[in-house]
Write an enzyme that holds these catalytic residues in place. Structure first.
Site, PDB file in Angstrom:
ATOM      1  N   HIS A  61       0.866  -1.181   0.000  1.00 17.58           N
ATOM      2  CA  HIS A  61       0.000   0.000   0.000  1.00 17.58           C
ATOM      3  C   HIS A  61       0.899   1.226   0.000  1.00 17.58           C
ATOM      4  O   HIS A  61       2.129   1.113  -0.052  1.00 17.58           O
ATOM      5  CB  HIS A  61      -0.957  -0.015   1.194  1.00 17.58           C
ATOM      6  CG  HIS A  61      -0.296   0.037   2.530  1.00 17.58           C
ATOM      7  ND1 HIS A  61       0.565  -0.947   2.985  1.00 17.58           N
ATOM      8  CD2 HIS A  61      -0.357   0.958   3.541  1.00 17.58           C
ATOM      9  CE1 HIS A  61       0.993  -0.649   4.197  1.00 17.58           C
ATOM     10  NE2 HIS A  61       0.454   0.505   4.550  1.00 17.58           N
ATOM     11  N   HIS A  63       1.175   3.953   2.261  1.00 22.99           N
ATOM     12  CA  HIS A  63       1.586   4.703   3.434  1.00 22.99           C
ATOM     13  C   HIS A  63       3.093   4.943   3.346  1.00 22.99           C
ATOM     14  O   HIS A  63       3.841   4.109   2.818  1.00 22.99           O
ATOM     15  CB  HIS A  63       1.217   3.955   4.715  1.00 22.99           C
ATOM     16  CG  HIS A  63      -0.230   4.102   5.084  1.00 22.99           C
ATOM     17  ND1 HIS A  63      -0.870   3.237   5.934  1.00 22.99           N
ATOM     18  CD2 HIS A  63      -1.161   5.029   4.712  1.00 22.99           C
ATOM     19  CE1 HIS A  63      -2.135   3.629   6.083  1.00 22.99           C
ATOM     20  NE2 HIS A  63      -2.331   4.697   5.346  1.00 22.99           N
ATOM     21  N   ASP A  65       5.667   4.762   5.208  1.00 27.56           N
ATOM     22  CA  ASP A  65       6.676   3.817   5.706  1.00 27.56           C
ATOM     23  C   ASP A  65       6.843   2.595   4.809  1.00 27.56           C
ATOM     24  O   ASP A  65       7.698   1.747   5.068  1.00 27.56           O
ATOM     25  CB  ASP A  65       6.366   3.390   7.146  1.00 27.56           C
ATOM     26  CG  ASP A  65       5.001   2.749   7.317  1.00 27.56           C
ATOM     27  OD1 ASP A  65       4.089   3.078   6.544  1.00 27.56           O
ATOM     28  OD2 ASP A  65       4.829   1.929   8.247  1.00 27.56           O
ATOM     29  N   HIS A  66       6.061   2.537   3.721  1.00 28.14           N
ATOM     30  CA  HIS A  66       6.172   1.413   2.793  1.00 28.14           C
ATOM     31  C   HIS A  66       6.625   1.829   1.397  1.00 28.14           C
ATOM     32  O   HIS A  66       6.878   0.962   0.568  1.00 28.14           O
ATOM     33  CB  HIS A  66       4.828   0.680   2.689  1.00 28.14           C
ATOM     34  CG  HIS A  66       4.441  -0.019   3.945  1.00 28.14           C
ATOM     35  ND1 HIS A  66       4.608  -1.373   4.138  1.00 28.14           N
ATOM     36  CD2 HIS A  66       3.923   0.461   5.102  1.00 28.14           C
ATOM     37  CE1 HIS A  66       4.199  -1.700   5.360  1.00 28.14           C
ATOM     38  NE2 HIS A  66       3.773  -0.596   5.960  1.00 28.14           N
ATOM     39  N   HIS A 138      -6.962  -3.392   5.651  1.00 25.41           N
ATOM     40  CA  HIS A 138      -6.334  -2.231   6.282  1.00 25.41           C
ATOM     41  C   HIS A 138      -7.250  -1.024   6.092  1.00 25.41           C
ATOM     42  O   HIS A 138      -8.344  -1.151   5.528  1.00 25.41           O
ATOM     43  CB  HIS A 138      -4.962  -2.003   5.652  1.00 25.41           C
ATOM     44  CG  HIS A 138      -4.068  -1.088   6.424  1.00 25.41           C
ATOM     45  ND1 HIS A 138      -4.030  -1.058   7.799  1.00 25.41           N
ATOM     46  CD2 HIS A 138      -3.169  -0.146   6.007  1.00 25.41           C
ATOM     47  CE1 HIS A 138      -3.137  -0.159   8.190  1.00 25.41           C
ATOM     48  NE2 HIS A 138      -2.611   0.411   7.121  1.00 25.41           N
ATOM     49  N   ASP A 206       0.258  -4.749   7.679  1.00 25.43           N
ATOM     50  CA  ASP A 206      -0.791  -3.731   7.762  1.00 25.43           C
ATOM     51  C   ASP A 206      -2.173  -4.284   7.424  1.00 25.43           C
ATOM     52  O   ASP A 206      -2.798  -3.921   6.436  1.00 25.43           O
ATOM     53  CB  ASP A 206      -0.470  -2.546   6.849  1.00 25.43           C
ATOM     54  CG  ASP A 206       0.757  -1.784   7.315  1.00 25.43           C
ATOM     55  OD1 ASP A 206       1.789  -2.422   7.573  1.00 25.43           O
ATOM     56  OD2 ASP A 206       0.674  -0.555   7.454  1.00 25.43           O
ATOM     57  N   HIS A 265       7.332  -5.860  11.127  1.00 25.13           N
ATOM     58  CA  HIS A 265       6.550  -4.624  11.224  1.00 25.13           C
ATOM     59  C   HIS A 265       6.182  -4.309  12.673  1.00 25.13           C
ATOM     60  O   HIS A 265       5.032  -4.049  13.023  1.00 25.13           O
ATOM     61  CB  HIS A 265       5.288  -4.720  10.359  1.00 25.13           C
ATOM     62  CG  HIS A 265       4.693  -3.385  10.012  1.00 25.13           C
ATOM     63  ND1 HIS A 265       3.747  -2.782  10.801  1.00 25.13           N
ATOM     64  CD2 HIS A 265       4.914  -2.550   8.978  1.00 25.13           C
ATOM     65  CE1 HIS A 265       3.378  -1.626  10.259  1.00 25.13           C
ATOM     66  NE2 HIS A 265       4.095  -1.461   9.142  1.00 25.13           N
TER      67      HIS A 265
END
Length: 307
Positions: A61, A63, A65-66, A138, A206, A265
């Site tokens: 996805h 976000h 941090d990814h 998520h 997530d 994670h």
């Protein structure tokens, strides 16, 4: 054989000794990267692996941090003299997000192709890998991925001799080719046994626990799953933020009949994940904490080794 390296294990933000969650697999000279948060290219350097052979980047996805480490990673690939195209795969909106990020990484020496996931489950065949993407649960569109390497059945030399198939044709039949010679046609099915168990790795972060994860991870040799929280008092937070506890991940591993579980994670607030592992292993015995640069080489199992 399939090489697997967990590059980073932190969720939300990188820590001094824990990079953001990302994974790389390596097979037959081709690499797949899953997620690319801030610091991923440093984690890759620390692993001793190269960015040049990355042919596919999968995003769970969008976000930060990814995906926020993508511009630097792409530039590292360009500086490693890569010229072959790179395939990017992710949920709807992939091309818009990536092109916005790559404004600061122009003039690349290779093409970038995009595959946006639209269905609940999709399968792609790339460089000997079978990639199955499955939608998880998520607070934004998010996918998990299973990466599989198939394996042909055993070649029956006695049958080939019985059929008087010339030895020079055996190799082609073993590799799935149909051959014709002397007016006769030989099919691989004439001398090949049923396909044997291959190698399968499943990665998901997530998400709340859901049936799609169990289905996607079923019978995996390695299941890498988010464990955002180990603390019992964080169960409510996990539900609200659409994440998972260690214990929920362990239950998924048990339901999916996987061989091994790596947790990843982790919440930055979790100081000592080890203290929760006894209870995790009470649910799923072959569970392990992921750590940055954790590697494994997965080989085909012979029939007598398969449970």
């Amino acid at each position: 054989m399939l090489d697997v390296c967990l590059l980073g294990t932190s969720g939300m933000m990188p820590l001094p000794h824990r990079w953001l969650t990302s994974l790389m697999t390596r097979y037959n000279g081709s690499n797949i990267l899953i997620d690319c948060g801030e610091g991923t290219q440093i984690a890759l350097k620390e692993s001793g692996w190269s960015p040049n052979p990355i042919d596919v980047i999968l995003f769970t996805h969008y976000h930060a941090d990814h995906i926020s480490g993508l511009p630097g990673m792409i530039l590292s690939m360009a500086n490693a003299d890569r010229e072959e195209p790179v395939l990017l795969v992710g949920p709807k909106g992939l091309e818009k997000v990536v092109r916005s990020l790559l404004i600061i990484a122009g003039g690349l020496p290779f093409e970038i192709y995009f595959h946006e996931l639209r269905d609940k489950s999709e399968t792609l065949e790339v460089n000997g890998y079978t990639i199955n993407a499955f939608k998880v649960k998520h607070n934004v569109p998010c996918y998990g991925y299973s990466i599989s390497i198939s394996r042909l059945g055993k070649f029956d030399a006695d049958k080939a001799k019985e059929l008087e198939i010339p030895i020079k044709l055996w190799n082609k039949l073993q590799h799935g080719e149909t051959v014709t010679t002397g007016g006769k046609t030989y099919e691989p099915s004439m001398v090949m046994g049923a396909p044997r168990k291959g190698i399968k790795v499943t990665y998901t972060t997530d998400s709340r626990p859901c049936d799609a994860i169990v289905k996607g991870a079923m019978d995996s040799d390695l299941f890498i799953c988010e464990g955002m929280y180990g603390e019992k008092d964080k169960e409510k937070s996990a539900v609200e933020k659409k994440h998972m506890t260690f214990y929920e991940a362990a239950n998924l591993a048990k339901k999916a009949n996987v061989s091994e579980l790596w947790l990843t994670h982790f919440s930055p607030s979790m100081q000592n994940p080890k203290q929760y592992m006894k209870e995790v292993r009470d649910i799923f015995p072959n569970a392990h904490l992921g750590k940055d640069n954790k590697k494994v080489e997965l080989a085909y199992k012979e029939e007598e080794d398969v449970k």
